[in-house]
Every structure is written in structure tokens, then in C-alpha cells.
Design a protein around this motif. Structure first.
Motif: not given
Length: 221
Positions: A19, A22, A24, A140, A142, A213
Motif C-alpha cells: 500500500m 504503490t 497514490g 487523503n 488512499k 488514484s
């Protein structure tokens, strides 16, 4: 470290690595920061990302997660607010100047760009600082997905504050080297992006990637 603590740590590290490394919002912003300011000046930004994420996980594990589960509209409001902010960031990325156009003054870093009439205009720019990066984690999308997913999937119900604190600590320590790769990559691109056409293509690509994203959050609505 007890056997239970070791088992928990070993189970969550792969998830955190995947996580964290990757693409984002955090990583795309760090890539852009590496291009514009270099790795050294991006260190506070990186530390703020890791510390802010760890703080979010800690607070979510100590009660914020349950509040979101009781009030789904609250979580959706935070996510939509974050996406609006990311739209603004994407627009700002399309206007970023080349690294060589920046110079340092006593009042900070200033980017000199061309105004609409061709005359020089001055726009204040500087790396995102530690506290700015900490605050950004709260808008955020993500990071919210990662924090809530981490706690829901890997932390059994009824675990005490010590287990939550361990998860937050492991996240912070694991996240930092993963995100630093993006700032380093950005610094490596600085010379190549002195070409105006390449810079424009890079800026628009980063803006598009930032918008993409948000797709996982939109699909989970």
C-alpha cells in the motif's frame, strides 16, 4: 517482543509495503517534490507522511474507526472533501515550473514563471513541510482506505491500546523507506525535465495519475 506481537508485525508488513509503495497521492506528490526540490529538502514531507499516517492509524484504532462505522456519512464526507482537495492539487501540478527556474531567497523558495502577457511573474513555492504532510493524511482518500483496511483486516476486535500502538509504529517505520523511493526517483528526473516539452508532459501525467488514484475510493462508494 512477544510471539503475538511478532505474529501481528509479520502479518501486516507486506500489506503496508504494498500500500505504501504503490502509486497514490502521497507518492505522486513526493515524486513531484523530488523533481522540484530534491530529496534532502523533501525529507520533512516524507517524515510527515509516515508520522501522519501512523497518527491516523492510532486514533482510528482507539475509537475513530467505530465512529465511522456508526456514522458512514462522516467517513464519506471526509473522503469527498479529500477528493476535492486532490482535484486542486492536480491543477497545481499542471502549472509547476522547472527546477532550474527556482532560486532561494531569505524569504523562502520562489518560482519565476511567465505571466499571460509574457512578463515575469513571481509565485511562492516551497516543499510541503512536516506538519503540512501530517495534516494532508486526513484528507487523503488512499490513506483512509489503508488505515481502515489495516485495522479491520489485521487487528482483531477487543485488542488493547498496546496492539493499536504497535500497528501504528510498524506502519510508520515500514512506510518511510517505501515512499522515499518516489522522492529519489523524482530527483533523478530533474535534469531530464529541464526540457519544457518534457516538463509539461510530466506535469500533466502527474496530474492525471493523481486523479486516477481516486478511482478506488469512487468505486467503493
Amino acid at each position: 517482543m512477544s510471539l503475538d506481537a511478532l505474529t501481528l508485525t509479520l502479518s501486516i508488513v507486506p500489506y503496508i509495503v504494498v500500500m505504501s509503495v504503490t502509486p497514490g497521492p502521497n507518492n505522486l506528490m513526493l515524486l513531484s517534490s523530488g523533481v522540484r526540490f530534491g530529496v534532502q529538502r523533501s525529507v520533512p514531507h516524507m517524515l510527515g507522511v509516515s508520522a501522519g499516517g501512523a497518527l491516523m492509524i492510532l486514533l482510528a484504532g482507539l475509537g475513530l474507526l467505530e465512529a465511522f462505522q456508526r456514522q458512514p456519512l462522516l467517513q464519506q464526507g471526509v473522503q469527498w472533501g479529500g477528493m476535492v482537495y486532490l482535484l486542486w492539487l492536480a491543477w497545481q501540478m499542471t502549472r509547476a515550473s522547472a527546477p532550474e527556474e527556482c532560486k532561494v531567497s531569505d524569504e523562502g523558495e520562489w518560482a519565476h514563471a511567465q505571466g499571460a502577457d509574457g512578463a515575469p511573474s513571481v509565485q511562492a513555492v516551497r516543499p510541503l513541510g512536516f506538519w503540512g504532510a501530517v495534516a494532508f493524511q486526513w484528507v487523503n482518500p488512499k490513506m483512509w482506505m489503508m488505515a481502515l483496511g489495516l485495522l479491520s483486516a489485521y487487528l482483531p476486535r477487543g485488542q488493547g491500546a498496546a496492539a493499536v500502538a504497535l500497528v501504528a509504529l510498524v506502519y510508520g517505520v515500514t512506510n518511510l523507506p517505501c515512499i522515499s523511493v518516489w522522492a529519489i526517483g523524482g530527483q533523478r528526473l530533474r535534469h531530464w525535465l529541464q526540457n519544457p516539452a518534457r516538463l509539461q508532459a510530466f506535469n500533466w501525467t502527474m496530474a492525471a495519475a493523481l486523479l486516477l488514484s481516486m478511482a478506488p475510493v469512487l468505486l467503493n462508494q
